[in-house]
Design a protein around this motif. Structure first.
Motif, PDB file in Angstrom:
ATOM      1  N   ARG A  52       0.851  -1.087  -0.024  1.00 45.82           N
ATOM      2  CA  ARG A  52       0.088   0.155  -0.015  1.00 45.82           C
ATOM      3  C   ARG A  52       0.906   1.202   0.022  1.00 45.82           C
ATOM      4  O   ARG A  52       0.588   2.093  -0.600  1.00 45.82           O
ATOM      5  CB  ARG A  52      -0.901  -0.160   1.206  1.00 45.82           C
ATOM      6  N   PHE A  53       1.985   1.141   0.767  1.00 47.19           N
ATOM      7  CA  PHE A  53       2.838   2.163   0.977  1.00 47.19           C
ATOM      8  C   PHE A  53       4.125   2.225   0.283  1.00 47.19           C
ATOM      9  O   PHE A  53       5.193   2.911   0.690  1.00 47.19           O
ATOM     10  CB  PHE A  53       2.685   2.713   2.371  1.00 47.19           C
ATOM     11  N   TYR A  54       4.428   1.240  -0.795  1.00 48.85           N
ATOM     12  CA  TYR A  54       5.548   1.174  -1.264  1.00 48.85           C
ATOM     13  C   TYR A  54       6.337   2.255  -1.801  1.00 48.85           C
ATOM     14  O   TYR A  54       7.697   2.306  -1.547  1.00 48.85           O
ATOM     15  CB  TYR A  54       5.484  -0.147  -2.286  1.00 48.85           C
ATOM     16  N   GLY A  55       5.592   2.982  -2.602  1.00 47.89           N
ATOM     17  CA  GLY A  55       6.181   4.146  -3.066  1.00 47.89           C
ATOM     18  C   GLY A  55       7.080   4.893  -1.955  1.00 47.89           C
ATOM     19  O   GLY A  55       8.181   5.477  -2.175  1.00 47.89           O
ATOM     20  N   GLN A  56       6.253   5.295  -0.798  1.00 48.92           N
ATOM     21  CA  GLN A  56       6.819   5.938   0.464  1.00 48.92           C
ATOM     22  C   GLN A  56       7.811   5.226   0.777  1.00 48.92           C
ATOM     23  O   GLN A  56       9.250   5.769   1.209  1.00 48.92           O
ATOM     24  CB  GLN A  56       5.698   6.295   1.290  1.00 48.92           C
ATOM     25  N   LEU A  57       8.047   4.079   1.169  1.00 47.36           N
ATOM     26  CA  LEU A  57       8.725   3.250   1.844  1.00 47.36           C
ATOM     27  C   LEU A  57      10.147   2.936   1.201  1.00 47.36           C
ATOM     28  O   LEU A  57      11.266   3.299   1.620  1.00 47.36           O
ATOM     29  CB  LEU A  57       8.309   1.835   2.302  1.00 47.36           C
ATOM     30  N   HIS A  58       9.765   2.920  -0.239  1.00 42.52           N
ATOM     31  CA  HIS A  58      10.962   2.603  -1.165  1.00 42.52           C
ATOM     32  C   HIS A  58      11.622   4.027  -1.237  1.00 42.52           C
ATOM     33  O   HIS A  58      13.197   3.942  -1.204  1.00 42.52           O
ATOM     34  CB  HIS A  58      10.660   2.333  -2.611  1.00 42.52           C
ATOM     35  N   ALA A  59      11.172   4.891  -1.454  1.00 43.44           N
ATOM     36  CA  ALA A  59      11.834   6.448  -1.366  1.00 43.44           C
ATOM     37  C   ALA A  59      12.693   6.657  -0.120  1.00 43.44           C
ATOM     38  O   ALA A  59      13.624   7.135  -0.085  1.00 43.44           O
ATOM     39  CB  ALA A  59      10.877   7.692  -1.592  1.00 43.44           C
ATOM     40  N   ILE A  60      12.187   6.428   1.174  1.00 46.68           N
ATOM     41  CA  ILE A  60      12.565   6.399   2.288  1.00 46.68           C
ATOM     42  C   ILE A  60      13.849   5.616   2.599  1.00 46.68           C
ATOM     43  O   ILE A  60      15.200   6.101   2.888  1.00 46.68           O
ATOM     44  CB  ILE A  60      11.773   6.221   3.493  1.00 46.68           C
ATOM     45  N   LEU A  61      13.843   4.315   2.114  1.00 45.96           N
ATOM     46  CA  LEU A  61      14.780   3.362   2.127  1.00 45.96           C
ATOM     47  C   LEU A  61      16.032   3.834   1.253  1.00 45.96           C
ATOM     48  O   LEU A  61      17.260   3.955   1.410  1.00 45.96           O
ATOM     49  CB  LEU A  61      14.500   1.950   1.528  1.00 45.96           C
ATOM     50  N   LEU A 164      -6.051   9.377  -5.192  1.00 45.68           N
ATOM     51  CA  LEU A 164      -4.783   8.698  -4.684  1.00 45.68           C
ATOM     52  C   LEU A 164      -4.910   8.425  -3.354  1.00 45.68           C
ATOM     53  O   LEU A 164      -4.472   7.365  -2.761  1.00 45.68           O
ATOM     54  CB  LEU A 164      -3.631   9.513  -5.179  1.00 45.68           C
ATOM     55  N   GLU A 165      -5.211   9.394  -2.581  1.00 50.82           N
ATOM     56  CA  GLU A 165      -5.297   9.137  -1.182  1.00 50.82           C
ATOM     57  C   GLU A 165      -6.304   8.251  -0.702  1.00 50.82           C
ATOM     58  O   GLU A 165      -5.878   7.221   0.112  1.00 50.82           O
ATOM     59  CB  GLU A 165      -5.469  10.655  -0.372  1.00 50.82           C
ATOM     60  N   ALA A 166      -7.516   8.279  -1.368  1.00 49.79           N
ATOM     61  CA  ALA A 166      -8.457   7.285  -1.048  1.00 49.79           C
ATOM     62  C   ALA A 166      -7.970   5.961  -1.407  1.00 49.79           C
ATOM     63  O   ALA A 166      -8.333   4.873  -0.523  1.00 49.79           O
ATOM     64  CB  ALA A 166      -9.850   7.720  -1.656  1.00 49.79           C
ATOM     65  N   SER A 167      -7.256   5.638  -2.406  1.00 53.93           N
ATOM     66  CA  SER A 167      -6.766   4.462  -2.746  1.00 53.93           C
ATOM     67  C   SER A 167      -5.830   3.759  -1.972  1.00 53.93           C
ATOM     68  O   SER A 167      -5.739   2.557  -2.017  1.00 53.93           O
ATOM     69  CB  SER A 167      -6.353   4.632  -4.363  1.00 53.93           C
ATOM     70  N   PRO A 171      -9.565  -0.858   3.090  1.00 49.33           N
ATOM     71  CA  PRO A 171     -10.990  -0.794   2.871  1.00 49.33           C
ATOM     72  C   PRO A 171     -11.882  -0.879   3.940  1.00 49.33           C
ATOM     73  O   PRO A 171     -11.674  -1.635   4.931  1.00 49.33           O
ATOM     74  CB  PRO A 171     -10.944  -1.814   1.860  1.00 49.33           C
ATOM     75  N   SER A 172     -13.168  -0.488   3.777  1.00 48.90           N
ATOM     76  CA  SER A 172     -14.146  -0.596   4.985  1.00 48.90           C
ATOM     77  C   SER A 172     -14.752  -2.049   4.693  1.00 48.90           C
ATOM     78  O   SER A 172     -14.692  -2.700   3.683  1.00 48.90           O
ATOM     79  CB  SER A 172     -15.264   0.388   4.934  1.00 48.90           C
ATOM     80  N   MET A 173     -15.419  -2.440   5.605  1.00 48.37           N
ATOM     81  CA  MET A 173     -16.170  -3.934   5.384  1.00 48.37           C
ATOM     82  C   MET A 173     -17.766  -3.643   5.067  1.00 48.37           C
ATOM     83  O   MET A 173     -18.119  -3.070   6.382  1.00 48.37           O
ATOM     84  CB  MET A 173     -15.693  -4.886   6.332  1.00 48.37           C
ATOM     85  N   THR A 174     -18.361  -4.020   4.262  1.00 48.75           N
ATOM     86  CA  THR A 174     -19.788  -3.510   3.836  1.00 48.75           C
ATOM     87  C   THR A 174     -20.464  -4.731   3.540  1.00 48.75           C
ATOM     88  O   THR A 174     -19.892  -5.952   2.933  1.00 48.75           O
ATOM     89  CB  THR A 174     -19.703  -2.491   2.590  1.00 48.75           C
ATOM     90  N   LEU A 175     -21.491  -4.881   4.284  1.00 46.88           N
ATOM     91  CA  LEU A 175     -22.365  -6.203   4.113  1.00 46.88           C
ATOM     92  C   LEU A 175     -23.568  -5.833   3.180  1.00 46.88           C
ATOM     93  O   LEU A 175     -24.155  -4.498   3.267  1.00 46.88           O
ATOM     94  CB  LEU A 175     -22.972  -6.615   5.345  1.00 46.88           C
ATOM     95  N   GLY A 326      -9.786   0.920  -9.676  1.00 51.16           N
ATOM     96  CA  GLY A 326     -10.631   1.560  -8.628  1.00 51.16           C
ATOM     97  C   GLY A 326     -10.558   0.697  -7.283  1.00 51.16           C
ATOM     98  O   GLY A 326     -11.277   0.981  -6.476  1.00 51.16           O
ATOM     99  N   VAL A 327      -9.886  -0.601  -7.263  1.00 51.51           N
ATOM    100  CA  VAL A 327     -10.094  -1.418  -6.281  1.00 51.51           C
ATOM    101  C   VAL A 327      -8.734  -1.605  -5.474  1.00 51.51           C
ATOM    102  O   VAL A 327      -8.623  -2.755  -4.525  1.00 51.51           O
ATOM    103  CB  VAL A 327     -10.731  -2.730  -6.460  1.00 51.51           C
ATOM    104  N   THR A 328      -7.822  -0.560  -5.642  1.00 53.18           N
ATOM    105  CA  THR A 328      -6.456  -0.789  -5.081  1.00 53.18           C
ATOM    106  C   THR A 328      -6.500  -0.714  -3.298  1.00 53.18           C
ATOM    107  O   THR A 328      -5.369  -1.198  -2.799  1.00 53.18           O
ATOM    108  CB  THR A 328      -5.450   0.271  -5.571  1.00 53.18           C
ATOM    109  N   ARG A 329      -7.460  -0.259  -2.996  1.00 51.74           N
ATOM    110  CA  ARG A 329      -7.687  -0.191  -1.463  1.00 51.74           C
ATOM    111  C   ARG A 329      -7.473  -1.842  -0.908  1.00 51.74           C
ATOM    112  O   ARG A 329      -6.841  -1.895   0.086  1.00 51.74           O
ATOM    113  CB  ARG A 329      -9.143   0.253  -0.929  1.00 51.74           C
ATOM    114  N   ARG A 330      -8.256  -2.761  -1.766  1.00 54.21           N
ATOM    115  CA  ARG A 330      -8.260  -3.928  -1.339  1.00 54.21           C
ATOM    116  C   ARG A 330      -7.150  -4.937  -1.976  1.00 54.21           C
ATOM    117  O   ARG A 330      -6.814  -5.830  -1.387  1.00 54.21           O
ATOM    118  CB  ARG A 330      -9.659  -4.571  -1.990  1.00 54.21           C
ATOM    119  N   HIS A 331      -6.507  -4.219  -3.073  1.00 50.53           N
ATOM    120  CA  HIS A 331      -5.624  -5.188  -3.745  1.00 50.53           C
ATOM    121  C   HIS A 331      -4.517  -4.043  -4.052  1.00 50.53           C
ATOM    122  O   HIS A 331      -4.232  -3.731  -5.310  1.00 50.53           O
ATOM    123  CB  HIS A 331      -6.089  -5.449  -5.176  1.00 50.53           C
ATOM    124  N   PRO A 332      -3.619  -3.621  -3.278  1.00 52.91           N
ATOM    125  CA  PRO A 332      -2.684  -2.610  -3.500  1.00 52.91           C
ATOM    126  C   PRO A 332      -1.585  -3.009  -4.397  1.00 52.91           C
ATOM    127  O   PRO A 332      -0.779  -2.356  -4.977  1.00 52.91           O
ATOM    128  CB  PRO A 332      -2.233  -2.498  -2.031  1.00 52.91           C
TER     129      PRO A 332
END
Length: 425
Positions: A52-61, A164-167, A171-175, A326-332
Motif C-alpha cells: 500500500r505504501f511501497y512508493g513512500q517506503l522505497h523512497a525513504i529506504l 490517490l489518497e483514498a486508494s 478498505p471498509s467492510m460492507t455487508l 478502482g479497487v487498489t484499497r483492497r488489492h494494493p
C-alpha cells in the motif's frame, strides 16, 4: 515477530517480481500450515501495508542507503520493518532487534546485520526529515506509479489527489443484506446483540465500524448477508430487473452481483464466466444464500457460438475484465503490477465482449456496462466508441447523485467503479 517479518518480506518480494498478492498468500498458507491465526494475520497485514505504501517506503529506504543494496531479500525485509516503524503499534526497539535477527537467515546476508540495524535506527532518529524528503517526489508522496499519477491528473485535474489518497486507505467492510431472508433493521439488531456497530451505506448495505472474520457475522452461514463493497452493490439496482426477466450476467465470478440480482427479483438468470474455479465460488455463494440460477455456464462471453442458444435477454450485466484501478484499497499489489500498456489490452477485450453481447439483447432491453476502473480508456471512451458503432444504442441517465458521468470514484466508504446503462432502441 522474526518469522512473520521474514515471510512478509518474501511475500512482498514475490509480488514485486510479478505475482499476485492473493496467489502468493494462498501458496504461503498451503506451504506453512503450522502458522497460527495470529501469525497469518500479521503476515497479511505487513504484506498489504508494504504494498500500500511501497512508493513512500522505497523512497525513504533510498534516502537511508548510502549506495544501492544488491541483496533483494534484505531490501524487502527493510521495507517490512520500515512499515512497522511508521504504521504499526509494535515497539520500535522490538521491530529493529527482530529485523536484525531475521536478516541473519536471509540468503547472502553475511555481514549485513549491522547495516539493517543502522538503517532502521537512522530512520527513527531522522524520522521527520525523511518523511518530508520522501514526499518531494510524487511517487513517494502518493505511493502510486508515476504513469498512474500523471494519467489521473489529466483525467481528474481537480480530484486526482483525493482519488490517490483514498486508494491508499484500508478498505471498509460492507455487508449486503439478503432481503429474501431479513431486513436492514432486523440485521442491525442482530449486530447489536453481537456487540457490533454498523452504519447504513445504501439501501441494502451496512458498513461495519470494525471489520471481523466472516464466520463471526451473525447469520452469515444461514445466508442473511454477504460481504460486498457499497459501490459494487449499485450494479444490480442500476440494471432495473423485474420478475420473469431473462437476465445474463456475462462475467459473473465470484457472483456477488449475480446473487444480488436474484435477491431483488424472480429473474431467469444465466450466469457465465470463463474461469471454472471462480465459477465454483458462484455456486457455493448461491447455495449459502438459498438462491439458484437458471443456468451456470463455463465459457467466454466474447465467444457466443460456444454457448449462446439464440434466445435474447431482457437485461445483460457486463462486468468486464479491466485494470481494477478502482479497487487498489483492497488489492494494493495492482498498482505495482499494472503497466500503462495494459490499458489498451483491457480496452480491446472489453470491445470484443460488448460486440459479442449486443446481439443477445432484445429490443427495449438494457445492458449495464461495468468496470472497477477509474481510467477513461476503459470507461467513458469505451462507451462513446460503442455508441458510435451502434445506431440502436442509447445511454440512460443513472439515478445516483454520487456517480458523475458514469464514474464512481473511490473514497473512504467504497471502491471506484464505472457504470453505463445502455438501452437497445
Amino acid at each position: 515477530m522474526i518469522k512473520t517479518q521474514r515471510l512478509a518480506a518474501a511475500t512482498v518480494g514475490r509480488v514485486l517480481g510479478g505475482a499476485s498478492l492473493t496467489a502468493v498468500l494462498q501458496d504461503l498458507w498451503h506451504n506453512h500450515a503450522d502458522l497460527t491465526e495470529q501469525q497469518r494475520g500479521a503476515i497479511q497485514d505487513l504484506s498489504y501495508g508494504v504494498l500500500r505504501f511501497y512508493g513512500q517506503l522505497h523512497a525513504i529506504l533510498g534516502l537511508l542507503l548510502k549506495k544501492p543494496l544488491k541483496n533483494k531479500d534484505i531490501i524487502y525485509l527493510l521495507l517490512v520493518a520500515l512499515y512497522q516503524l511508521e504504521y504499526s503499534k509494535a515497539a520500535p526497539h522490538a521491530v529493529v532487534d527482530n529485523a536484525v535477527s531475521a536478516s541473519q537467515g536471509a540468503h547472502g546476508s553475511t555481514g549485513l546485520q549491522g547495516l539493517v540495524n543502522a538503517v532502521l535506527r537512522n530512520f527513527l532518529r531522522q524520522h521527520s526529515t525523511l518523511l518530508q524528503e520522501s514526499s518531494e517526489s510524487e511517487v513517494g508522496r502518493y505511493s502510486h506509479p508515476q504513469w498512474w499519477i500523471d494519467k489521473l491528473r489529466i483525467q481528474y485535474p481537480e480530484r486526482y489527489q483525493a482519488v490517490l489518497e483514498a486508494s491508499n486507505l484500508r478498505p471498509s467492510m460492507t455487508l449486503r443484506i439478503n432481503r429474501r431472508k431479513t431486513t436492514v433493521a432486523e440485521y442491525l439488531e442482530r449486530l447489536s446483540q453481537s456487540n457490533m456497530s454498523a452504519r447504513l451505506a445504501g439501501e441494502d448495505a451496512l458498513e461495519l465500524e470494525q471489520p471481523v472474520p466472516v464466520e463471526k457475522l451473525p447469520g452469515f452461514g444461514e445466508g442473511l448477508v454477504s460481504v460486498q463493497d457499497a459501490g459494487a452493490q449499485l450494479a444490480a439496482k442500476l440494471l432495473e430487473v423485474s420478475d420473469n426477466d431473462r437476465v445474463l450476467d456475462a462475467c459473473a465470478a465470484p457472483g456477488g452481483k449475480s446473487a444480488h440480482l436474484l435477491e431483488l427479483a424472480e429473474v431467469d438468470l444465466t450466469v457465465l464466466d470463463s474461469d471454472n474455479n471462480r465459477l465454483a465460488r458462484v455456486t457455493r455463494n448461491f447455495s449459502r444464500l438459498g438462491l439458484k440460477a437458471h443456468r451456470v455456464i463455463h465459457s467466454d462471453a466474447s465467444q457466443p457460438a460456444q454457448w449462446w442458444d439464440g434466445n435474447q435477454f431482457d437485461r445483460i450485466l457486463a462486468d468486464v475484465p479491466c485494470s481494477a484501478s478502482g479497487v487498489t484499497r483492497r488489492h494494493p499489489d495492482i498498482k505495482w503490477l499494472r503497466r500503462e500498456s495494459d490499458l489498451s489490452q483491457f480496452a480491446a477485450k472489453q470491445r470484443e465482449i460488448l460486440e459479442a453481447l449486443w446481439p443477445m439483447l432484445s429490443r427495449g432491453g438494457k445492458l449495464l456496462y461495468v468496470t472497477c476502473s477509474v481510467f477513461t480508456e476503459e470507461n467513458g471512451l469505451q462507451v462513446e466508441e460503442f455508441l458510435r458503432r451502434h445506431a440502436d444504442a442509447r445511454t440512460l441517465p443513472l439515478s445516483r447523485a454520487e456517480i458523475t458521468d458514469g464514474q464512481l470514484l473511490p473514497d473512504s466508504h467504497h471502491d471506484g467503479f464505472f457504470y453505463a446503462l445502455v438501452l437497445k432502441v
